[in-house]
Design an enzyme around this catalytic site. Structure first.
Site: not given
Ligand SMILES: O=c1[nH]cnc2cc3nc(NCCN4CCOCC4)[nH]c3cc12
Ligand SMILES: [Zn+2]
Length: 376
Positions: A96, A308, A313
Site C-alpha cells: 500500500d 476446516c 483444526c
C-alpha cells in the site's frame, strides 16, 4: 514493447452474479482471483512463517510502505535485496502507498499539492510524504504491485471536499506514473476515490483509466460507512473499471463483505481483521464467530471448526486453544491466526468454485444461513 509486470487473465464470469474467475500474473508468480491477501504490515504476517502461509495457500501478501519506511527503512530493505529476500517470501507482494496510514495514524497532518506534512506516529518527528517519495520507497521495497499515493478522505466528507480530493488524487496518480522507475518489473495500481458520490466515483475512475494503469483499486471504503453504502458504491463503481484488469477493494476482510464484493465483480481483498481478532481469541468458523476464551469451551475437545482443513483444526481442540489464549501463550496466537487466515483463503477457494459452477448467489445464501448473517 516490454511485457507489463502485471497481466490479468479473465477465465469466466458467473452466470448467476457479476462475479468473475481470473488469474493475475506477476514477476513472482500467479494467483487465482477472487483472492484474499493476508496483511504483513511490517514485513511479516503476524505470527505466521512463510512456510505456513504457503501451506495454507496464501497466493499473495501485503506489506506497508509507511511502516517499512519508518522501520527498518527502505534503504535497509533495498540493501537486503528487496522485500522478497528480506522476509524470505518468493510469491507476489503488494504494498500500500502509505497514504491511508498517514490519515489513520497521524493526528496532525497538512495536505498540500506537493504532498502531506504529518508527524511520525512513533516519535512525533515531522515527516513529509509525496507521490514521488511513496514511489521511491516502493521501488526500493521491490513489491510486485505498488499502489499510487492517494488521499483516503475521512468518512463522511462533504461533496465539495470530496471533489477537491478526487482531483488531487488524480494529479498525484499521474505523478506516481511519471516517477515509476521499473514498470516492467513492478505494476502500479491507481486508486479510485469519490466516497459515496456516484458522479465523483465516475470522475475519478475515468481520469485514472485515462492514465492506463495495469490494475485499479477502490479506495475510501471500509472507513466506517454502513455495509449497504459500501455495496451500493461497489455496484456503480466496479463496472467503471476495465474488465481486463484486476479490481482490488482495499481494507475489506469480513466473510460477508468478501462474498458481496466478489458478487459485484471485485477480484482482490485485504484486511488485518482476521489476524487482529485472532490475537484476542475471536475465530471465524462456518457456524459464525467463536469467542474461544468463553468458559463453555473449557471441556470442549472438538476442533475449532469441524469443516476446516487447517493445521490448527486438524491437531488441536477448542479446550487447548482456549487454555493457550487465557494463559497468553504465544503458541495460541499462532494457532488462532493460522485458522482465521486459512478460513478466509478457503472461503475464496469456495467462491471461485461457485463461480465455475455459476452458483455464487446460491453459495451466498447457504453461507449466510450457516454463518448466522441474516440473508436480506
Ligand atoms: O483509500 C485508500 N487508499 C489506500 N489505502 C487504503 C487502505 C484502506 N484500509 C481500509 N480499511 C481498513 C479497515 N480495517 C478494518 C479492520 O480493522 C482495521 C482497519 N480502507 C482503506 C482505504 C484505502
Ligand atoms: Zn481451522
Amino acid at each position: 514493447m516490454t511485457q507489463p509486470a502485471i497481466r490479468y487473465e479473465l477465465i469466466k464470469t458467473c452466470k448467476q452474479t457479476g462475479a468473475r474467475l481470473g488469474i493475475v500474473h506477476t514477476p513472482h508468480g500467479s494467483f487465482e482471483t477472487p483472492t484474499f491477501m493476508p496483511v504483513g504490515t511490517q514485513a511479516t504476517v503476524k505470527a505466521m512463517s512463510p512456510e505456513e502461509l504457503k501451506e495454507m495457500d496464501a497466493g499473495i501478501i501485503l506489506s506497508n510502505t509507511y511502516h517499512l519506511w519508518l522501520r527498518p527503512g527502505n534503504d535497509i530493505v533495498k540493501e537486503a535485496g528487496g522485500l522478497h529476500k528480506f522476509m524470505n517470501w518468493d510469491r507476489p507482494i503488494l504494498t500500500d502507498s502509505g497514504g491511508f496510514q498517514v490519515f489513520s495514524l497521524s493526528k496532525f497532518r497538512k495536505i498540500e499539492e506537493e504532498g502531506v506534512y504529518f508527524r511520525n506516529h512513533l516519535n512525533g518527528d515531522k515527516l513529509f510524504l509525496s507521490p514521488e517519495k511513496a514511489m521511491e520507497i516502493q521501488n526500493d521495497l521491490g513489491s510486485d504491485i505498488m499502489m499510487a499515493f492517494d488521499e483516503c478522505p475521512p468518512y463522511p466528507a462533504t461533496y465539495d471536499y470530496m471533489l477537491q480530493s478526487v482531483d488531487r488524487t488524480t494529479r498525484w496518480a499521474k505523478r506516481c506514473k511519471e516517477a515509476h522507475a521499473r514498470p516492467e518489473e513492478q505494476g502500479l495500481f491507481g486508486i479510485i476515490q469519490g466516497g459515496e458520490y456516484e458522479d465523483l466515483r465516475r470522475r475519478s475512475a475515468e481520469a485514472l483509466v485515462e492514465l492506463d494503469f495495469p490494475g485499479y483499486a477502490i479506495g475510501g471504503l471500509s472507513v466506517g460507512e454502513p455495509k449497504d453504502i459500501m455495496n451500493r458504491v461497489l455496484e456503480f463503481t466496479a463496472p467503471l473499471m476495465p474488465e481486463n484488469k484486476p479490481r482490488y477493494l482495499m481494507g475489506v476482510g469480513s466473510p460477508d463483505s468478501l462474498i458481496d464484493g466478489a458478487i459485484r465483480g471485485i477480484d482482490m481483498f485485504d484486511c488485518v481483521l482476521p489476524t487482529r481478532i485472532a490475537r484476542n481469541g475471536t475465530l471465524m468458523t462456518s457456524e459464525g464467530r467463536m469467542v474461544i476464551k468463553n468458559a463453555k469451551y473449557a471441556r470442549d475437545f472438538r476442533p475449532i471448526d469441524e469443516n476446516c482443513d487447517c493445521y490448527t483444526c486438524k491437531n488441536y481442540t477448542r479446550a487447548y486453544v482456549r487454555h493457550l489464549l487465557r494463559t497468553e501463550e504465544t503458541f495460541g496466537l499462532r494457532l488462532t491466526s493460522y485458522h482465521n487466515l486459512r478460513f478466509l483463503i478457503k472461503l475464496m477457494e469456495d467462491v471461485r468454485q461457485a463461480i465455475r459452477e455459476d452458483r455464487l448467489g446460491d453459495f451466498k445464501e447457504e453461507f449466510f444461513e450457516k454463518y448466522g448473517y441474516n440473508v436480506p
